[in-house]
Structure formats: structure tokens, C-alpha cells
Design a protein around this motif. Structure first.
Motif, short mmCIF file in Angstrom:
data_model
loop_
_atom_site.label_atom_id
_atom_site.label_comp_id
_atom_site.label_asym_id
_atom_site.label_seq_id
_atom_site.Cartn_x
_atom_site.Cartn_y
_atom_site.Cartn_z
N ALA A 98 24.07 2.33 41.36
CA ALA A 98 23.94 3.40 40.37
C ALA A 98 25.23 4.21 40.31
CB ALA A 98 22.76 4.29 40.72
N LYS A 99 25.83 4.45 41.49
CA LYS A 99 27.08 5.21 41.54
C LYS A 99 28.20 4.45 40.83
CE LYS A 99 30.30 7.21 44.80
NZ LYS A 99 30.90 6.87 46.09
N PHE A 100 28.22 3.14 41.04
CA PHE A 100 29.25 2.30 40.40
C PHE A 100 29.13 2.38 38.88
CE2 PHE A 100 30.69 -2.01 39.02
CZ PHE A 100 32.00 -1.92 39.45
N SER A 101 27.88 2.30 38.37
CA SER A 101 27.66 2.43 36.93
C SER A 101 28.11 3.79 36.42
CB SER A 101 26.18 2.27 36.60
OG SER A 101 25.86 0.93 36.48
N ARG A 102 27.72 4.83 37.18
CA ARG A 102 28.08 6.20 36.76
C ARG A 102 29.60 6.35 36.69
NH1 ARG A 102 24.08 8.07 40.22
NH2 ARG A 102 25.61 8.68 41.79
N GLN A 103 30.28 5.77 37.70
CA GLN A 103 31.75 5.86 37.71
C GLN A 103 32.34 5.18 36.48
OE1 GLN A 103 33.01 4.12 41.37
NE2 GLN A 103 33.06 6.08 42.47
N GLY A 104 31.79 4.01 36.12
CA GLY A 104 32.28 3.29 34.95
C GLY A 104 32.11 4.12 33.69
N PRO A 116 18.06 4.76 32.62
CA PRO A 116 17.79 4.75 34.06
C PRO A 116 17.00 3.52 34.47
CG PRO A 116 17.07 6.82 33.06
CD PRO A 116 17.45 5.91 31.95
N LEU A 117 16.08 3.09 33.63
CA LEU A 117 15.23 1.95 33.99
C LEU A 117 16.10 0.71 34.27
CD1 LEU A 117 12.31 2.24 31.45
CD2 LEU A 117 12.29 2.63 33.92
N GLU A 118 17.02 0.46 33.34
CA GLU A 118 17.86 -0.73 33.47
C GLU A 118 18.80 -0.58 34.68
OE1 GLU A 118 21.10 -1.51 30.78
OE2 GLU A 118 20.11 -3.35 30.16
N MET A 119 19.31 0.64 34.83
CA MET A 119 20.26 0.89 35.90
C MET A 119 19.66 0.61 37.26
SD MET A 119 22.78 3.76 35.07
CE MET A 119 23.12 5.11 36.10
N PHE A 120 18.37 0.98 37.42
CA PHE A 120 17.77 0.84 38.74
C PHE A 120 17.12 -0.51 38.98
CE2 PHE A 120 17.92 5.51 38.44
CZ PHE A 120 18.72 5.69 39.55
N SER A 121 16.85 -1.25 37.91
CA SER A 121 16.18 -2.53 38.14
C SER A 121 17.17 -3.68 38.27
CB SER A 121 15.20 -2.83 37.00
OG SER A 121 15.92 -2.96 35.80
N LYS A 122 18.46 -3.35 38.01
CA LYS A 122 19.49 -4.39 38.01
C LYS A 122 19.64 -5.03 39.39
CE LYS A 122 23.09 -3.59 35.10
NZ LYS A 122 24.30 -2.82 34.88
#
Lengths: 332, 95
Positions: free
Chosen positions: A18-24, A324-330
Motif C-alpha cells: 500500500a505504501k509503495f502504491s501511495r508513493q507512486g 482501496p479495495l483494489e489496493m489491498f486485494s492485490k
């Protein structure tokens, strides 16, 4: 015990993803904000000598672009030396992925950027800006075809809203057709394709080359080709020389180049980590930030178009970013 | 010996020589080549791995906590990654 260990490992990994996505996402937004700052400062520089010396209308922006990219390459070189990446530059340059980054640079720098400036001259900003704002769509489609980067319906929809907003912001009522009108339209289409292809080609190269290094190669290639190939074509060397001899303007361009360096660095990082479609959609939020900065600097009157366009870019970017759903289920 | 590859490229190549590897394994395996450079840090390696996975050229194989309680993710190269190596790895690196 082993299971407990595994459960907490998965929990930590989820947080890290999640942090990696947020950074992107943060990098994509930063690229848009700093690109707007670059635009504001370059705009200021173009009102100073020697840009105002009355040479042909193309020369000033092209000289500005050449100096902007060249100086951005120097800023990035300093950054990479500091980061311990200096030797990576030569290594990357020698490999095929590094060569792809150079090709991306030529497409996005001299070709797309040059075509964009010509499009504004030939067809007027009313057509040039909206057409070239379609570049994220081109990037997303090419990314889908060549990189097999999937785009969810939500991201695609958000991106289209972003583009529509950017078009609305850039829109100015057309004033009668100029003699080279259709040439201008073709140039604007070339710009949209050049930038879209740049995003995809460089992202492909960056699956094997560090984005920090890739963007340094990009800006250096672009600066060199602009200076050695484009400037002679438009007889721009004289103004380039005058610019070098005018420290007060040079400092302003150097500041613009610093903003450009940050912008391109974060754009390439975002394209590499969250995909070209999302990276480019977040990058074009610069049209929104441009309004915000101009508003605070007192240089813009908020029209209905600007406000609606800005809101559209904001909502579109939000759609691109938040799920959020996609981010956490990845990855499970 | 062939000249050094860009680090990310070399990491992908490293995966083609093992069945799976974590950031720690890569740090250990590549120390003799890149160990003296400032980019040689676990943080940087992890970032490379996350991006390579996001780009679909390596896959996660397992997740665990190492002895010091840090997260340890193992990855393996996939077909996409192998095809990149086949096409773009310099000749001097091909066995």
C-alpha cells in the motif's frame, strides 16, 4: 508459530504494498505540480532578454526548451552523483534498454515538445493544447498493447475525465484559420503521440534500468539533440549564445530546469512503479496546478471553463488514484 | 569478465540463475560487483524488486519474517522476464 509468523509477514507486506502504491501516486502528483511550476517560471523567463529580441516566433521557445532540458540534465547529474548512481549512467547507456530510453527522449523531447511549440504557432493554442492533452490516452493505449499494462474501467474513466478537464482548461476560442492550420493540427497530433510513446518506451526500458538514471539519460539526450539539431534548423544559436551571456535570465531558466528535473524524475518513477496510464493521468494534473499558481500570483481570472475544468481534473485524478479495495486485494 | 550491467538488469539476470531469491540473497550475491557503490543498499534493492514485480517480470513466491523480524519476500523470474533477458542481455553475458 510458523503460521503466526506468516500471518504477520503478510500483514507487513500488505502495508508495504500500500505504501509503495501511495508513493507512486505521490510521485505522479509531484510531477504535475512541479511541471506547472516549470511552466510558470519558463513563461517568466520568456519575457526577459534575450528571448524578447524579436527573432522569429519559434526561436525563443525552442532556445528556452534546449536550455531547460540541458540544465535539467545537469541538475539530475548532480542528484545521481549524490545518490551514488554515477557509474550506472554509463552502464545503462551501453545496454539496449538504455538505448530505448534515448529513443524515448528523442520522441518526447525534440519531436513532441518541438511539434507542440510549432502546433501552437501554426494552429493556435485553441487546437494545439487540447489535442496534445490527449497524450495520456495514447500512452494508456500503447501501454496496454505493448506492455500489457492492464487498465481498470475506473482508471480509464478517471483518465478520460482528467483529459476532458485539461482540454477545458486549455481551451481558448479559436481565432480565424492560419495558413498553416492543418500543419499545426498534424504537429499537435505528433506531440500527443510522441509523449504517449515516450511514456511507454521509457517505462519498458525502465523495467531493466533505474528510473533515476533513465531520466538523466532522457534529459541529456533531449538537451543535446535540441541544441545540436533543432537550434541550427531555426537559426537559434545566436539567441542561445546571448542567453549564456545573460546571467540574470540564465538563473531564471536554471530554476525552471530544477522544477523540470524534479517533475521528470517523479514522472518517470511514477510511470515505472504505478504504470503509464496512472502516471500520465496524474502528470497532466499540471493544468490544474497551473491555474492554482496563476491564481495566487494574480495572473488569471477564474472563468467558468477554468473552474469546471479544474474540478474535472481533480475528480478524474481522484478516480485514477483511489481504490482501496483494489489496493489491498492485490497480490493475494 | 563482461562489464557490469545496470543494477536492475543484473538483478533480473541473477533471478535467471536461481529458483528464487530475496533482497538479502541479492545483496549477498551481488556484493562483489556493486558492494562499493552507494546504491548498494537493502532499501534500494527492495524498491527495485517492488517495481520489477509491478512491471510483471518477476513474481512473488513466498513471504516470511527473517531472524531479525524483518519482512522477507522471495521472488522468481517469470516468462516475461526471461524473454526480456533473451532479447536484450548483452552477448558477453550470455552463457
Amino acid at each position: 508459530m510458523a503460521e503466526m509468523n506468516n500471518a504477520s509477514a503478510l500483514e507487513i507486506k500488505k502495508q508495504m504494498d500500500a505504501k509503495f502504491s501511495r508513493q507512486g501516486v505521490a510521485q505522479g502528483l509531484l510531477s504535475g505540480i512541479t511541471f506547472a511550476i516549470n511552466g510558470v517560471i519558463i513563461g517568466l523567463a520568456l519575457t526577459m532578454a534575450p528571448f524578447t529580441s524579436g527573432a522569429s516566433v519559434f526561436v525563443a521557445p525552442l532556445v528556452g526548451a534546449a536550455m531547460n532540458d540541458g540544465m535539467a540534465a545537469i541538475w539530475l547529474l548532480i542528484y545521481n552523483i549524490f545518490k551514488g548512481n554515477f557509474r550506472e549512467i554509463g552502464r545503462s547507456f551501453k545496454t539496449f534498454p538504455g538505448f530505448m530510453v534515448c529513443m524515448a527522449a528523442v520522441l518526447g523531447g525534440p519531436i513532441a515538445n518541438g511539434a507542440y511549440l510549432l502546433a501552437i504557432q501554426f494552429a493556435g493554442p485553441a487546437y494545439a493544447i487540447p489535442i496534445s492533452a490527449l497524450c495520456p490516452v495514447v500512452g494508456a493505449i500503447l501501454g496496454r498493447i505493448f506492455l500489457k499494462q492492464k487498465i481498470s474501467p475506473r482508471v480509464a474513466f478517471g483518465m478520460l475525465i482528467c483529459v476532458a478537464g485539461a482540454i477545458l482548461i486549455g481551451y481558448v476560442p479559436p481565432e480565424g484559420n492560419s495558413p498553416n492550420f492543418y500543419l499545426g493540427i498534424i504537429c499537435a497530433i505528433i506531440a500527443a503521440f510522441g509523449w504517449g510513446a515516450e511514456g511507454v518506451l521509457s517505462a519498458f526500458g525502465m523495467s531493466m534500468v533505474d528510473p533515476n538514471v533513465a531520466i538523466n539519460i532522457r534529459q541529456a539526450t533531449s538537451g543535446i539533440i535540441f541544441t545540436l539539431v533543432v537550434l541550427p534548423l531555426v537559426a537559434g544559436f545566436r539567441m542561445y549564445g546571448e542567453l549564456l551571456a545573460t546571467p540574470s535570465t540564465l538563473v531564471v531558466v536554471a530554476m525552471a530546469a530544477l522544477a523540470a528535473a524534479i517533475s521528470f524524475l517523479s514522472w518517470y518513477k511514477a510511470n515505472s512503479s504505478i504504470g503509464v496510464a496512472r502516471g500520465m493521468a496524474l502528470n497532466i494534473t499540471y493544468s490544474l496546478w497551473g491555474i492554482v499558481f496563476s491564481f495566487f500570483l494574480g495572473g488569471v481570472v477564474l472563468t467558468k471553463n477554468l473552474v469546471i475544468g479544474a474540478i474535472a481534473v481533480f475528480i478524474g485524478a481522484l478516480l485514477v488514484v483511489i481504490n482501496p479495495l483494489e489496493m489491498f486485494s492485490k497480490g493475494e | 569478465m563482461a562489464s557490469l550491467l545496470p543494477l536492475r538488469f543484473r538483478m533480473l539476470h541473477f533471478f535467471s540463475t536461481v529458483s528464487e531469491a530475496s533482497a538479502n540473497d541479492l545483496l549477498e550475491g551481488l556484493k562483489s560487483e556493486y558492494g562499493s557503490e552507494r546504491q548498494f543498499s537493502k532499501k534500494n534493492f527492495i524498491e527495485h524488486l517492488l517495481t520489477m514485480k509491478e512491471n510483471g517480470i518477476i513474481d512473488e513466491t513466498k513471504v516470511e519474517l527473517d531472524n531479525s523480524g524483518d519482512l522477507c519476500i522471495y521472488y522468481a523470474i517469470n516468462d516475461e522476464g526471461r524473454s526480456l533477458l533473451k532479447k536484450y542481455l548483452p552477448k558477453s553475458w550470455k552463457a
